[in-house]
Write a protein that holds these residues in place. Structure first.
Motif, PDB file in Angstrom:
ATOM      1  N   SER A 161     -13.746  15.838 -54.873  1.00 11.19           N
ATOM      2  CA  SER A 161     -14.427  16.580 -53.823  1.00 11.19           C
ATOM      3  C   SER A 161     -15.805  17.035 -54.295  1.00 11.19           C
ATOM      4  O   SER A 161     -16.733  17.149 -53.498  1.00 11.19           O
ATOM      5  CB  SER A 161     -13.605  17.800 -53.399  1.00 11.19           C
ATOM      6  OG  SER A 161     -13.408  18.673 -54.495  1.00 11.19           O
ATOM      7  N   GLU A 162     -15.925  17.283 -55.606  1.00 13.87           N
ATOM      8  CA  GLU A 162     -17.212  17.703 -56.163  1.00 13.87           C
ATOM      9  C   GLU A 162     -17.400  17.106 -57.551  1.00 13.87           C
ATOM     10  O   GLU A 162     -16.431  16.885 -58.288  1.00 13.87           O
ATOM     11  CB  GLU A 162     -17.285  19.232 -56.283  1.00 13.87           C
ATOM     12  CG  GLU A 162     -17.196  19.992 -54.980  1.00 13.87           C
ATOM     13  CD  GLU A 162     -17.260  21.494 -55.204  1.00 13.87           C
ATOM     14  OE1 GLU A 162     -18.138  21.947 -55.978  1.00 13.87           O
ATOM     15  OE2 GLU A 162     -16.415  22.199 -54.627  1.00 13.87           O
ATOM     16  N   HIS A 178     -25.107  19.189 -59.081  1.00 15.26           N
ATOM     17  CA  HIS A 178     -23.966  19.369 -58.191  1.00 15.26           C
ATOM     18  C   HIS A 178     -24.040  18.376 -57.044  1.00 15.26           C
ATOM     19  O   HIS A 178     -25.114  18.144 -56.474  1.00 15.26           O
ATOM     20  CB  HIS A 178     -23.970  20.802 -57.649  1.00 15.26           C
ATOM     21  CG  HIS A 178     -22.822  21.121 -56.749  1.00 15.26           C
ATOM     22  ND1 HIS A 178     -22.899  21.054 -55.369  1.00 15.26           N
ATOM     23  CD2 HIS A 178     -21.555  21.500 -57.027  1.00 15.26           C
ATOM     24  CE1 HIS A 178     -21.730  21.384 -54.848  1.00 15.26           C
ATOM     25  NE2 HIS A 178     -20.905  21.654 -55.817  1.00 15.26           N
ATOM     26  N   THR A 180     -21.367  17.160 -53.577  1.00 11.60           N
ATOM     27  CA  THR A 180     -20.120  17.479 -52.876  1.00 11.60           C
ATOM     28  C   THR A 180     -19.819  16.438 -51.808  1.00 11.60           C
ATOM     29  O   THR A 180     -20.710  16.035 -51.049  1.00 11.60           O
ATOM     30  CB  THR A 180     -20.205  18.867 -52.207  1.00 11.60           C
ATOM     31  OG1 THR A 180     -20.482  19.852 -53.197  1.00 11.60           O
ATOM     32  CG2 THR A 180     -18.905  19.213 -51.497  1.00 11.60           C
ATOM     33  N   PHE A 182     -18.223  16.627 -48.667  1.00 16.02           N
ATOM     34  CA  PHE A 182     -17.786  17.719 -47.800  1.00 16.02           C
ATOM     35  C   PHE A 182     -16.565  17.343 -46.968  1.00 16.02           C
ATOM     36  O   PHE A 182     -15.717  18.186 -46.675  1.00 16.02           O
ATOM     37  CB  PHE A 182     -18.937  18.157 -46.892  1.00 16.02           C
ATOM     38  CG  PHE A 182     -20.049  18.846 -47.629  1.00 16.02           C
ATOM     39  CD1 PHE A 182     -19.926  20.168 -48.009  1.00 16.02           C
ATOM     40  CD2 PHE A 182     -21.200  18.156 -47.971  1.00 16.02           C
ATOM     41  CE1 PHE A 182     -20.944  20.813 -48.706  1.00 16.02           C
ATOM     42  CE2 PHE A 182     -22.224  18.787 -48.667  1.00 16.02           C
ATOM     43  CZ  PHE A 182     -22.098  20.114 -49.040  1.00 16.02           C
ATOM     44  N   ALA A 185     -13.819  17.936 -49.476  1.00 15.62           N
ATOM     45  CA  ALA A 185     -13.740  19.326 -49.925  1.00 15.62           C
ATOM     46  C   ALA A 185     -13.205  20.250 -48.833  1.00 15.62           C
ATOM     47  O   ALA A 185     -12.563  21.265 -49.115  1.00 15.62           O
ATOM     48  CB  ALA A 185     -15.114  19.795 -50.374  1.00 15.62           C
ATOM     49  N   ILE A 192     -12.289  18.633 -58.783  1.00 11.46           N
ATOM     50  CA  ILE A 192     -13.679  18.743 -59.207  1.00 11.46           C
ATOM     51  C   ILE A 192     -13.772  18.173 -60.619  1.00 11.46           C
ATOM     52  O   ILE A 192     -12.945  18.493 -61.471  1.00 11.46           O
ATOM     53  CB  ILE A 192     -14.146  20.211 -59.199  1.00 11.46           C
ATOM     54  CG1 ILE A 192     -14.055  20.803 -57.787  1.00 11.46           C
ATOM     55  CG2 ILE A 192     -15.565  20.335 -59.733  1.00 11.46           C
ATOM     56  CD1 ILE A 192     -14.323  22.291 -57.739  1.00 11.46           C
TER      57      ILE A 192
END
Length: 279
Positions: A161-162, A178, A180, A182, A185, A192
């Motif tokens: 997810s990240e 970073h 993501t 989304f 997530a 992660i």
């Protein structure tokens, strides 16, 4: 085809073992099958057996990712061929060390974790570096000229997810890149992952590392499987579209992540079994 006889090229294989098998049937000699079995390995499997004699150090001042990967392949007796590799692969000069205890396979996997590219073994001991782009159109069609023998279409969450890239700049400042996914997530169904990024010196560079890693892991999704008559010219990472109204009213685009040729003469089977991944 309209272009004449066409075949899908396979990568080179190396013989690792030769085995003779003789099975007699009953007490009379000369009956029963006599088989010669060859055990083969492809180019990427050779990387598992490739170890350098001493540590290899890339200090981030001279060699880009492609140069580092080329050296890994050269030590295994192969060469790097660049077709549609990412711009990042030849603009970033990474700090990257390879220990004698690390196989070429381990080194290549560690390196690719910082890129959105994949390797594909080809002919003549070459390996292509390819960036699978989401913007690519379909290369081949199945379902019309190549009827679907079997289809499994799967939708699942991405493995990540990240992605975080933790870096320490030359000025001793801590950075975290970073990226993501989304859609994933939002449901909290994936993990992660964090990387130690020895190369990035700005927030933008660290973010680019995280974005590349997230894309690399996105390609690990299992999108299903189909079986069709052999599609001439089909290769790994090609885009394929197919239509089956029992599954989807619209055409479905998926990426080719695995190809298995199956030939069974007694049962008159000759087909390709294709593992699917996300676009």
């Amino acid at each position: 085809t309209t272009s004449g006889n066409v075949a899908s090229p396979l990568q080179d294989f190396w013989i690792t073992a030769i085995e003779h098998r003789r099975i007699t049937q009953g007490k009379k000699p000369g009956r029963g099958p006599s088989v010669l079995r060859l055990y083969l390995e492809g180019g990427l499997r050779r990387l598992h057996r490739s170890f350098q004699r001493e540590q290899v150090v890339h200090d981030g001042t001279l060699d880009d990712y492609r140069t580092v990967l080329s050296g890994i392949l050269n030590r295994a007796g192969m060469v790097l061929s660049v077709t549609t590799a990412s711009a990042r692969s030849d603009t970033v000069l990474p700090k990257f060390n390879i220990l004698p205890a690390h196989s070429g396979h381990d080194a290549a996997r560690n390196l690719l974790a910082f890129l959105a590219d994949r390797m594909v073994a080809k002919l003549s001991g070459s390996v292509s570096l390819v960036e699978p782009l989401t913007s690519e159109g379909s290369d081949y069609n199945a379902g019309a000229t190549h009827p679907l023998y079997a289809l499994r279409l799967r939708a699942e969450a991405a493995p990540l997810s990240e992605a975080h890239a933790n870096a320490l700049t030359a000025a001793a400042a801590f950075l975290m890149g970073h990226a993501t996914d989304f859609a994933t997530a939002e449901y909290g169904t994936a993990r992660i992952e964090r990387q130690r990024d020895l190369t990035s010196d700005t927030a933008a560079e660290a973010n680019a590392t995280a974005t590349a890693h997230l894309r690399q892991r996105k390609l690990d999704e299992d999108a299903g499987h189909l079986a069709v008559p052999p599609i001439c010219g089909l290769e790994l990472l090609d885009m394929l579209d197919f239509t089956d109204t029992f599954v989807s009213a619209a055409a479905v685009n998926r990426r080719v992540m695995a190809i298995t040729w199956k030939l069974d003469r007694p049962r008159k089977i000759y087909e390709q079994q294709i593992g699917l991944g996300p676009p």
